[in-house]
Motif scaffolding. Sequence first.
Motif, PDB file in Angstrom:
ATOM      1  N   GLY A  42       0.810  -1.210   0.000  1.00  0.00           N
ATOM      2  CA  GLY A  42       0.000   0.000   0.000  1.00  0.00           C
ATOM      3  C   GLY A  42       0.844   1.261   0.000  1.00  0.00           C
ATOM      4  N   ILE A  43       1.881   1.285   0.833  1.00  0.00           N
ATOM      5  CA  ILE A  43       2.759   2.460   0.923  1.00  0.00           C
ATOM      6  C   ILE A  43       3.460   2.711  -0.413  1.00  0.00           C
ATOM      7  CG2 ILE A  43       4.875   3.371   1.969  1.00  0.00           C
ATOM      8  CD1 ILE A  43       4.067   1.727   4.505  1.00  0.00           C
ATOM      9  N   ILE A  44       4.047   1.657  -0.972  1.00  0.00           N
ATOM     10  CA  ILE A  44       4.779   1.815  -2.225  1.00  0.00           C
ATOM     11  C   ILE A  44       3.829   2.181  -3.364  1.00  0.00           C
ATOM     12  CG2 ILE A  44       6.134   0.556  -3.964  1.00  0.00           C
ATOM     13  CD1 ILE A  44       7.557  -0.820  -1.682  1.00  0.00           C
ATOM     14  N   PRO A  98       5.979   8.228 -10.041  1.00  0.00           N
ATOM     15  CA  PRO A  98       6.343   6.974 -10.717  1.00  0.00           C
ATOM     16  C   PRO A  98       7.822   6.854 -11.060  1.00  0.00           C
ATOM     17  CG  PRO A  98       5.060   8.417 -12.171  1.00  0.00           C
ATOM     18  CD  PRO A  98       4.967   8.992 -10.803  1.00  0.00           C
ATOM     19  N   GLN A  99       8.529   7.984 -11.200  1.00  0.00           N
ATOM     20  CA  GLN A  99       9.947   7.902 -11.529  1.00  0.00           C
ATOM     21  C   GLN A  99      10.773   7.356 -10.368  1.00  0.00           C
ATOM     22  OE1 GLN A  99      11.439   8.207 -14.311  1.00  0.00           O
ATOM     23  NE2 GLN A  99       9.797   9.010 -15.563  1.00  0.00           N
ATOM     24  N   LEU A 100      10.200   7.337  -9.167  1.00  0.00           N
ATOM     25  CA  LEU A 100      10.920   6.802  -8.015  1.00  0.00           C
ATOM     26  C   LEU A 100      10.721   5.302  -7.848  1.00  0.00           C
ATOM     27  CD1 LEU A 100      10.324   9.540  -5.282  1.00  0.00           C
ATOM     28  CD2 LEU A 100      12.269   9.277  -6.826  1.00  0.00           C
ATOM     29  N   PHE A 101       9.900   4.712  -8.685  1.00  0.00           N
ATOM     30  CA  PHE A 101       9.587   3.293  -8.530  1.00  0.00           C
ATOM     31  C   PHE A 101      10.831   2.396  -8.496  1.00  0.00           C
ATOM     32  CE2 PHE A 101       8.616  -0.852 -10.515  1.00  0.00           C
ATOM     33  CZ  PHE A 101       7.788  -1.368  -9.525  1.00  0.00           C
ATOM     34  N   PRO A 102      11.804   2.560  -9.405  1.00  0.00           N
ATOM     35  CA  PRO A 102      12.992   1.705  -9.339  1.00  0.00           C
ATOM     36  C   PRO A 102      13.721   1.826  -8.000  1.00  0.00           C
ATOM     37  CG  PRO A 102      12.897   2.835 -11.445  1.00  0.00           C
ATOM     38  CD  PRO A 102      11.848   3.463 -10.576  1.00  0.00           C
ATOM     39  N   ASP A 103      13.754   3.042  -7.438  1.00  0.00           N
ATOM     40  CA  ASP A 103      14.419   3.251  -6.158  1.00  0.00           C
ATOM     41  C   ASP A 103      13.706   2.480  -5.037  1.00  0.00           C
ATOM     42  OD1 ASP A 103      16.115   6.023  -6.879  1.00  0.00           O
ATOM     43  OD2 ASP A 103      14.205   5.823  -7.919  1.00  0.00           O
ATOM     44  N   TRP A 159       7.631  -8.883 -15.532  1.00  0.00           N
ATOM     45  CA  TRP A 159       6.206  -9.146 -15.759  1.00  0.00           C
ATOM     46  C   TRP A 159       5.387  -8.817 -14.512  1.00  0.00           C
ATOM     47  CZ3 TRP A 159       2.515 -12.381 -13.615  1.00  0.00           C
ATOM     48  CH2 TRP A 159       1.340 -12.550 -14.360  1.00  0.00           C
ATOM     49  N   LEU A 160       5.887  -9.227 -13.346  1.00  0.00           N
ATOM     50  CA  LEU A 160       5.179  -8.967 -12.097  1.00  0.00           C
ATOM     51  C   LEU A 160       5.151  -7.478 -11.780  1.00  0.00           C
ATOM     52  CD1 LEU A 160       6.594 -11.951 -10.035  1.00  0.00           C
ATOM     53  CD2 LEU A 160       4.189 -11.601 -10.622  1.00  0.00           C
ATOM     54  N   GLN A 161       6.238  -6.775 -12.076  1.00  0.00           N
ATOM     55  CA  GLN A 161       6.258  -5.333 -11.839  1.00  0.00           C
ATOM     56  C   GLN A 161       5.202  -4.633 -12.681  1.00  0.00           C
ATOM     57  OE1 GLN A 161      10.347  -4.356 -12.562  1.00  0.00           O
ATOM     58  NE2 GLN A 161      11.032  -5.302 -10.642  1.00  0.00           N
ATOM     59  N   ARG A 162       5.060  -5.028 -13.930  1.00  0.00           N
ATOM     60  CA  ARG A 162       4.035  -4.417 -14.778  1.00  0.00           C
ATOM     61  C   ARG A 162       2.641  -4.736 -14.258  1.00  0.00           C
ATOM     62  NH1 ARG A 162       7.627  -6.202 -18.764  1.00  0.00           N
ATOM     63  NH2 ARG A 162       6.344  -8.029 -19.216  1.00  0.00           N
ATOM     64  N   ARG A 163       2.456  -5.967 -13.767  1.00  0.00           N
ATOM     65  CA  ARG A 163       1.130  -6.363 -13.278  1.00  0.00           C
ATOM     66  C   ARG A 163       0.723  -5.581 -12.036  1.00  0.00           C
ATOM     67  NH1 ARG A 163      -2.839  -9.570 -13.444  1.00  0.00           N
ATOM     68  NH2 ARG A 163      -2.132 -10.602 -15.324  1.00  0.00           N
ATOM     69  N   PHE A 164       1.636  -5.459 -11.082  1.00  0.00           N
ATOM     70  CA  PHE A 164       1.294  -4.819  -9.815  1.00  0.00           C
ATOM     71  C   PHE A 164       1.441  -3.301  -9.820  1.00  0.00           C
ATOM     72  CE2 PHE A 164       1.627  -9.109  -8.137  1.00  0.00           C
ATOM     73  CZ  PHE A 164       0.634  -9.122  -7.169  1.00  0.00           C
ATOM     74  N   TRP A 165       2.352  -2.797 -10.650  1.00  0.00           N
ATOM     75  CA  TRP A 165       2.673  -1.388 -10.545  1.00  0.00           C
ATOM     76  C   TRP A 165       2.516  -0.616 -11.854  1.00  0.00           C
ATOM     77  CZ3 TRP A 165       3.060  -1.091  -5.516  1.00  0.00           C
ATOM     78  CH2 TRP A 165       3.557  -2.191  -4.802  1.00  0.00           C
ATOM     79  N   GLY A 166       2.329  -1.337 -12.945  1.00  0.00           N
ATOM     80  CA  GLY A 166       2.218  -0.643 -14.230  1.00  0.00           C
ATOM     81  C   GLY A 166       3.532  -0.017 -14.641  1.00  0.00           C
ATOM     82  N   ALA A 167       4.640  -0.531 -14.126  1.00  0.00           N
ATOM     83  CA  ALA A 167       5.958   0.025 -14.434  1.00  0.00           C
ATOM     84  C   ALA A 167       6.971  -1.105 -14.479  1.00  0.00           C
ATOM     85  CB  ALA A 167       6.369   1.042 -13.375  1.00  0.00           C
ATOM     86  N   ALA A 168       8.069  -0.850 -15.124  1.00  0.00           N
ATOM     87  CA  ALA A 168       9.154  -1.832 -15.173  1.00  0.00           C
ATOM     88  C   ALA A 168      10.457  -1.105 -14.879  1.00  0.00           C
ATOM     89  CB  ALA A 168       9.221  -2.499 -16.545  1.00  0.00           C
ATOM     90  N   THR A 182      20.266  14.990  -4.623  1.00  0.00           N
ATOM     91  CA  THR A 182      20.500  15.328  -6.035  1.00  0.00           C
ATOM     92  C   THR A 182      19.909  14.256  -6.940  1.00  0.00           C
ATOM     93  OG1 THR A 182      22.540  16.517  -5.511  1.00  0.00           O
ATOM     94  CG2 THR A 182      22.268  15.751  -7.782  1.00  0.00           C
ATOM     95  N   MET A 183      20.094  12.986  -6.555  1.00  0.00           N
ATOM     96  CA  MET A 183      19.547  11.872  -7.324  1.00  0.00           C
ATOM     97  C   MET A 183      18.027  11.940  -7.357  1.00  0.00           C
ATOM     98  SD  MET A 183      19.567   7.857  -6.338  1.00  0.00           S
ATOM     99  CE  MET A 183      18.394   8.273  -5.044  1.00  0.00           C
ATOM    100  N   LEU A 184      17.413  12.225  -6.197  1.00  0.00           N
ATOM    101  CA  LEU A 184      15.949  12.297  -6.131  1.00  0.00           C
ATOM    102  C   LEU A 184      15.423  13.412  -7.024  1.00  0.00           C
ATOM    103  CD1 LEU A 184      15.396  11.766  -2.296  1.00  0.00           C
ATOM    104  CD2 LEU A 184      14.821  10.162  -4.112  1.00  0.00           C
ATOM    105  N   ARG A 185      16.080  14.557  -6.967  1.00  0.00           N
ATOM    106  CA  ARG A 185      15.637  15.676  -7.813  1.00  0.00           C
ATOM    107  C   ARG A 185      15.757  15.323  -9.283  1.00  0.00           C
ATOM    108  NH1 ARG A 185      19.010  18.626  -4.006  1.00  0.00           N
ATOM    109  NH2 ARG A 185      17.688  19.598  -2.419  1.00  0.00           N
ATOM    110  N   SER A 186      16.831  14.584  -9.613  1.00  0.00           N
ATOM    111  CA  SER A 186      17.030  14.167 -10.997  1.00  0.00           C
ATOM    112  C   SER A 186      15.909  13.242 -11.440  1.00  0.00           C
ATOM    113  CB  SER A 186      18.377  13.454 -11.146  1.00  0.00           C
ATOM    114  OG  SER A 186      18.540  12.936 -12.439  1.00  0.00           O
ATOM    115  N   ARG A 187      15.501  12.287 -10.573  1.00  0.00           N
ATOM    116  CA  ARG A 187      14.408  11.379 -10.891  1.00  0.00           C
ATOM    117  C   ARG A 187      13.132  12.168 -11.147  1.00  0.00           C
ATOM    118  NH1 ARG A 187      18.249   8.121 -10.446  1.00  0.00           N
ATOM    119  NH2 ARG A 187      18.227   6.203  -9.240  1.00  0.00           N
ATOM    120  N   LEU A 188      12.850  13.132 -10.269  1.00  0.00           N
ATOM    121  CA  LEU A 188      11.603  13.887 -10.363  1.00  0.00           C
ATOM    122  C   LEU A 188      11.575  14.796 -11.588  1.00  0.00           C
ATOM    123  CD1 LEU A 188      11.077  14.823  -6.620  1.00  0.00           C
ATOM    124  CD2 LEU A 188       9.725  13.236  -7.978  1.00  0.00           C
TER     125      LEU A 188
END
Length: 280
Positions: free
Chosen positions: A170-172, A180-185, A225-234, A271-277
């Motif tokens: 739920g949190i994630i 959504p750009q923070l998903f890989p992190d 495949w599971l990432q796309r199913r649960f999160w709509g992202a890869a 700096t990394m977070l700002r770059s993602r955003l």
Amino acid sequence: MHISRRLPLSVVTGVIKGFAERKPTSTDFWEMAKESDKKLQDYVHVLLEAAAAYFKSTKFTDIGSTMNHIVNATATFRDDIKGALDAHNITFDAFTKELEGVFMAIVNDLKQIPHPDKAPGHAERADMVERVLDNTAQALVKLAMRYGIEEEIVTTYLSALKPQVQALIGIIGDINEQHPQLFPDLVYTVAVLLIPESWMLKPLLGLFGFGPAGPVEGAGSVAAWLQRRFWGAAVEAGSWFSWLQEAGMGVLPQWAGPVTKTPFLIGSILTMLRSRLSRE
């Protein structure tokens, strides 16, 4: 981030480049991550603290505390079943292989569900999590009975585990909907935090896509495949290994100095977070 002065940075960079060019597998990531366990754990906790401060949200540090509950419950479960496994001359490595087969069967069951056209919403994702955990409970009870493990031990563990896994997803999910750009992190963070009890949590949380993904062998394509199913992202191919580099690990963990909570590290993460955003 600090890298030991025993080797020139150009040498480290060259090896990293060569390693990336040979298309590392998900197994490579897990082996490297386990060797750097403590340093990576420190790094992701600082990452979560920095993110919480930057976004003024406790959801990020909630990931760390929730994973701590999940790991502790699993450590207790491991201690509780050790006697039964020893009595049957079963090692945890052998038991882990059995677990992976159990969880792969659950993945195959998930594949029978039509793939959503878009990322699932909060309620839909909660239903999917409930189904996975119910299937997990049934499968684990059956497996435990084969080795003389008392059903109560398994149900007690799952009773402690279920609300924590639901909270984690739920949190994630909430963070992913906003950023959504923070998903890989976030996926990387969970994967690192499960390492102390990876024998159980690697295949279990892998059901929700918490593992290396991309054009890699076997488990990597399943994770994608599971990432796309649960999160709509890869997760972008190769990002897991660039994460090891960002964390100061390099390709060979022994080259990396300790990761400490220094202002420089916090600044680098922000700096990394700002770059993602900025790419949203």
